[in-house]
Design a protein around this motif. Structure first.
Motif, mmCIF file in Angstrom:
data_model
loop_
_atom_site.group_PDB
_atom_site.id
_atom_site.type_symbol
_atom_site.label_atom_id
_atom_site.label_comp_id
_atom_site.label_asym_id
_atom_site.label_seq_id
_atom_site.Cartn_x
_atom_site.Cartn_y
_atom_site.Cartn_z
ATOM 1 N N ARG A 122 -14.011 1.333 12.073
ATOM 2 C CA ARG A 122 -13.797 -0.035 11.555
ATOM 3 C C ARG A 122 -14.736 -0.321 10.379
ATOM 4 N N GLY A 160 -10.786 -2.028 -3.321
ATOM 5 C CA GLY A 160 -9.899 -3.169 -3.486
ATOM 6 C C GLY A 160 -8.521 -2.942 -2.866
ATOM 7 N N LEU A 161 -8.375 -1.897 -2.068
ATOM 8 C CA LEU A 161 -7.111 -1.570 -1.416
ATOM 9 C C LEU A 161 -7.127 -2.008 0.043
ATOM 10 N N LYS A 162 -5.952 -2.190 0.607
ATOM 11 C CA LYS A 162 -5.801 -2.505 2.023
ATOM 12 C C LYS A 162 -5.401 -1.231 2.755
ATOM 13 N N ALA A 163 -6.094 -0.904 3.824
ATOM 14 C CA ALA A 163 -5.800 0.311 4.593
ATOM 15 C C ALA A 163 -4.531 0.137 5.421
ATOM 16 N N GLN A 164 -3.818 1.218 5.568
ATOM 17 C CA GLN A 164 -2.678 1.302 6.487
ATOM 18 C C GLN A 164 -3.185 1.976 7.756
ATOM 19 N N TRP A 165 -3.177 1.250 8.865
ATOM 20 C CA TRP A 165 -3.631 1.794 10.148
ATOM 21 C C TRP A 165 -2.447 2.446 10.848
ATOM 22 N N SER A 200 -13.436 -0.729 6.467
ATOM 23 C CA SER A 200 -13.787 -1.979 5.779
ATOM 24 C C SER A 200 -14.559 -1.692 4.488
ATOM 25 N N LEU A 254 -5.995 4.864 2.901
ATOM 26 C CA LEU A 254 -5.952 4.029 1.701
ATOM 27 C C LEU A 254 -5.283 4.886 0.629
ATOM 28 N N GLU A 264 -12.207 -0.299 1.888
ATOM 29 C CA GLU A 264 -11.345 -1.377 1.393
ATOM 30 C C GLU A 264 -12.100 -2.218 0.364
ATOM 31 N N GLN A 265 -13.363 -2.514 0.646
ATOM 32 C CA GLN A 265 -14.166 -3.323 -0.271
ATOM 33 C C GLN A 265 -14.422 -2.620 -1.595
#
Length: 131
Positions: free
Chosen positions: A14, A25-30, A18, A38, A21-22
């Protein structure tokens, strides 16, 4: 052959997801609670918990040293990124510095100690190389 992914093994997925992602600037696909990705245009950063290593074999539960690899990101303004990154982590190894090969480089560590290099080509030769 095509390099498609770089996988980072972590004890705290986690926190690592995070962090990445920071900085990207991308959002992870879980995909599961132990695996996320990412995706970027040319490569995917895969992040797996140490639990995923058990799928590769009985003795693959711990990752080895992170001291010999640097994960590198080409960025448009390394000095601007430095201002942003120092708000994300206090594990800055080297503030932006122009290297002898023509890149301006920022070196820092992720939560697991992996080295990350954000760099911007600044010499004519380096700019040409990455154009």
């Amino acid at each position: 052959m095509k390099l498609t992914s770089l996988r980072i093994i972590t004890k705290d997925i986690r926190s690592s997801v995070s962090f990445y992602e920071q900085i990207t600037g991308l959002k992870a696909q879980w995909y599961t609670e132990d695996f996320a990705e990412l995706s970027m245009p040319l490569i995917t950063i895969a992040i797996g918990s140490t639990q995923t290593m058990k799928l590769f074999g009985e003795h693959m539960t711990e990752s080895e040293s992170t001291q010999s690899t640097i994960i590198e990101f080409l960025v448009s303004d390394v000095d601007g990124e430095y201002e942003r990154i120092k708000e994300v982590t206090d594990h800055i190894v080297q503030e932006p510095t122009t290297m002898p090969w023509g890149n301006r480089s920022l070196l820092f560590r992720d939560p697991d100690g992996n080295l990350i290099n954000f760099f911007t080509p600044v010499s004519a030769e380096a700019v040409k190389k990455f154009s």
